[in-house]
Motif scaffolding. Sequence first.
Motif, short mmCIF file in Angstrom:
data_model
loop_
_atom_site.label_atom_id
_atom_site.label_comp_id
_atom_site.label_asym_id
_atom_site.label_seq_id
_atom_site.Cartn_x
_atom_site.Cartn_y
_atom_site.Cartn_z
N ALA A 225 0.81 -1.22 0.00
CA ALA A 225 0.00 0.00 0.00
C ALA A 225 0.84 1.26 0.00
CB ALA A 225 -0.93 0.00 1.22
N LEU A 226 2.17 1.14 0.11
CA LEU A 226 3.02 2.32 0.25
C LEU A 226 3.23 3.15 -1.01
CD1 LEU A 226 5.88 1.27 2.70
CD2 LEU A 226 4.04 2.91 3.07
N PRO A 227 3.29 2.56 -2.22
CA PRO A 227 3.59 3.39 -3.40
C PRO A 227 2.73 4.65 -3.54
CG PRO A 227 3.75 1.09 -3.99
CD PRO A 227 3.24 1.12 -2.58
N PRO A 228 1.39 4.58 -3.47
CA PRO A 228 0.64 5.83 -3.59
C PRO A 228 0.89 6.78 -2.43
CG PRO A 228 -0.82 4.00 -3.00
CD PRO A 228 0.49 3.41 -3.37
N VAL A 229 1.23 6.26 -1.25
CA VAL A 229 1.54 7.12 -0.11
C VAL A 229 2.84 7.88 -0.37
CG1 VAL A 229 2.07 7.15 2.36
CG2 VAL A 229 0.31 5.61 1.49
N ILE A 230 3.82 7.21 -0.96
CA ILE A 230 5.09 7.85 -1.28
C ILE A 230 4.88 8.98 -2.27
CG2 ILE A 230 7.35 7.49 -2.35
CD1 ILE A 230 7.27 4.63 -1.26
N VAL A 231 4.06 8.74 -3.28
CA VAL A 231 3.76 9.79 -4.26
C VAL A 231 3.08 10.97 -3.60
CG1 VAL A 231 2.46 10.33 -6.34
CG2 VAL A 231 3.62 8.13 -6.15
N THR A 232 2.10 10.70 -2.75
CA THR A 232 1.37 11.78 -2.07
C THR A 232 2.28 12.55 -1.13
OG1 THR A 232 -0.66 10.47 -2.20
CG2 THR A 232 -0.64 12.28 -0.64
N SER A 233 3.24 11.88 -0.51
CA SER A 233 4.12 12.53 0.46
C SER A 233 4.93 13.66 -0.17
CB SER A 233 5.06 11.51 1.10
OG SER A 233 4.33 10.53 1.81
N SER A 234 5.38 13.48 -1.40
CA SER A 234 6.16 14.53 -2.05
C SER A 234 5.33 15.79 -2.25
CB SER A 234 6.69 14.03 -3.40
OG SER A 234 5.62 13.73 -4.29
N ILE A 235 4.05 15.62 -2.55
CA ILE A 235 3.17 16.78 -2.70
C ILE A 235 2.88 17.42 -1.34
CG2 ILE A 235 1.00 17.59 -3.67
CD1 ILE A 235 2.97 16.36 -5.69
N MET A 236 2.80 16.58 -0.30
CA MET A 236 2.52 17.10 1.03
C MET A 236 3.69 17.93 1.57
SD MET A 236 0.55 13.86 2.77
CE MET A 236 0.26 14.76 4.28
N VAL A 237 4.91 17.56 1.21
CA VAL A 237 6.06 18.37 1.61
C VAL A 237 5.95 19.78 1.02
CG1 VAL A 237 8.56 18.62 1.46
CG2 VAL A 237 7.57 16.38 1.89
N ALA A 238 5.58 19.84 -0.26
CA ALA A 238 5.41 21.14 -0.91
C ALA A 238 4.30 21.94 -0.23
CB ALA A 238 5.10 20.94 -2.39
N SER A 239 3.19 21.30 0.09
CA SER A 239 2.08 22.00 0.75
C SER A 239 2.49 22.50 2.13
CB SER A 239 0.87 21.07 0.87
OG SER A 239 0.42 20.67 -0.40
N ALA A 240 3.28 21.68 2.86
CA ALA A 240 3.73 22.10 4.19
C ALA A 240 4.66 23.30 4.10
CB ALA A 240 4.43 20.92 4.88
N ILE A 241 5.52 23.34 3.09
CA ILE A 241 6.41 24.49 2.91
C ILE A 241 5.59 25.75 2.64
CG2 ILE A 241 8.13 25.50 1.36
CD1 ILE A 241 9.35 22.71 1.08
N LEU A 242 4.56 25.63 1.82
CA LEU A 242 3.70 26.78 1.55
C LEU A 242 2.96 27.22 2.80
CD1 LEU A 242 2.23 25.75 -1.94
CD2 LEU A 242 3.93 27.53 -1.47
N SER A 243 2.50 26.27 3.61
CA SER A 243 1.79 26.62 4.85
C SER A 243 2.72 27.33 5.82
CB SER A 243 1.22 25.36 5.50
OG SER A 243 0.25 24.74 4.67
N GLU A 244 3.95 26.84 5.96
CA GLU A 244 4.91 27.49 6.85
C GLU A 244 5.23 28.89 6.37
OE1 GLU A 244 8.47 29.16 8.22
OE2 GLU A 244 8.31 28.35 6.18
N SER A 245 5.36 29.05 5.05
CA SER A 245 5.65 30.37 4.49
C SER A 245 4.50 31.33 4.76
CB SER A 245 5.91 30.26 2.99
OG SER A 245 7.02 29.42 2.73
N SER A 246 3.27 30.83 4.66
CA SER A 246 2.11 31.67 4.93
C SER A 246 2.06 32.09 6.40
CB SER A 246 0.82 30.92 4.56
OG SER A 246 0.81 30.57 3.20
N LEU A 247 2.37 31.16 7.30
CA LEU A 247 2.39 31.50 8.72
C LEU A 247 3.46 32.55 9.02
CD1 LEU A 247 1.99 27.96 10.34
CD2 LEU A 247 0.32 29.82 10.40
N SER A 248 4.65 32.36 8.47
CA SER A 248 5.74 33.32 8.70
C SER A 248 5.40 34.68 8.09
CB SER A 248 7.04 32.78 8.11
OG SER A 248 7.43 31.59 8.75
N PHE A 249 4.74 34.67 6.94
CA PHE A 249 4.32 35.91 6.30
C PHE A 249 3.37 36.69 7.22
CE2 PHE A 249 1.26 38.27 3.71
CZ PHE A 249 2.11 39.06 2.95
N LEU A 250 2.52 35.96 7.96
CA LEU A 250 1.58 36.61 8.87
C LEU A 250 2.18 36.93 10.22
CD1 LEU A 250 -1.58 34.43 8.10
CD2 LEU A 250 -1.10 36.74 7.30
#
Length: 311
Positions: A225-250
């Motif tokens: 079951a891990l392959p789709p989770v691995i693919v999703t994880s790379s996108i989640m890293v990008a989303s987390a970076i954007l969320s952190e940037s938004s918090l720091s911006f505020l």
Amino acid sequence: MGASLEQETELLRGHEPRNAGGSVDPGGESSAQRNRALRSILVNPTAMFGLVVLGLIVLIAILAPWIYPNDPLDMVARPFLWPGQDPRFPLGTDALGRDVAAALVHGSRVSLLVGFAATLVSVFLGLVVGAASGYYGGRVDAMLGRLVELFQTMPSFVLILVLVAITEPSIAVIALAIGLVSWTTVARLVRTEFRALREREFVSAARSLGYGDFRIVVRQILPNALPPVIVTSSIMVASAILSESSLSFLGLGDPNYMSWGAMIGAGREMLRTEWFLVAIPGAAIAITVLSLNLVGDGLNDALNPRARRRR
């Protein structure tokens, strides 16, 4: 008879099949699948470009204390030096006379650390909830399904704001808050995979051998079951970076560390005159997120046979 049943179980699992003596057969199906996935990534130019760019960013983040050993929050020159105006500060200085290049290099450490740490939290929670829900079904599935729906009904970024605002902002708190909000995507994906895999022949063979639920989940179903989770994880890293940037911006980032979002937030008041203070960290965020998305697309092509056939 026992050895042949064990061998059949290994074959059904999709892992390396073992011979009667217990040694791993180097020509196993799983090894062939990994080799095909690796070749698929190596011949994918966009995936390789994303890997190279991401690798360079990670390398810069690791070497930041050696590239710029001084504190990036130190005031080192007069304010508002433009890029190229002073060779000591190739990317200029900000409103407080801080080196933009030093802030950019050290900011990569914060952004990547938060991105990967938040993803680890999300993946762990998603795997636990999704595996339990998909494997057991019934009341467990219904109860955990309601929990997932509860988190999905809440605005994600607003919930992150609340979690960070009621505590002292720090890198650990920000990563934990993002991870606690983002796990539902992994949970739903893992639940779907487990529901499809729990009735497969290799799971039935494992039960006939007397394996317990924990061993079946961890050793039999989870690797498949891990392959789709691995693919999703790379996108989640990008989303987390954007969320952190938004918090720091505020202004809700860790004040003891420089991050790309904090750089953008500090430079937004000078956007009309010193636009480079926003453009440089903004470009760093965009390049990092793009590279993660390219890597995610490459992983999807390599690990998802249906995606390869469509192409």
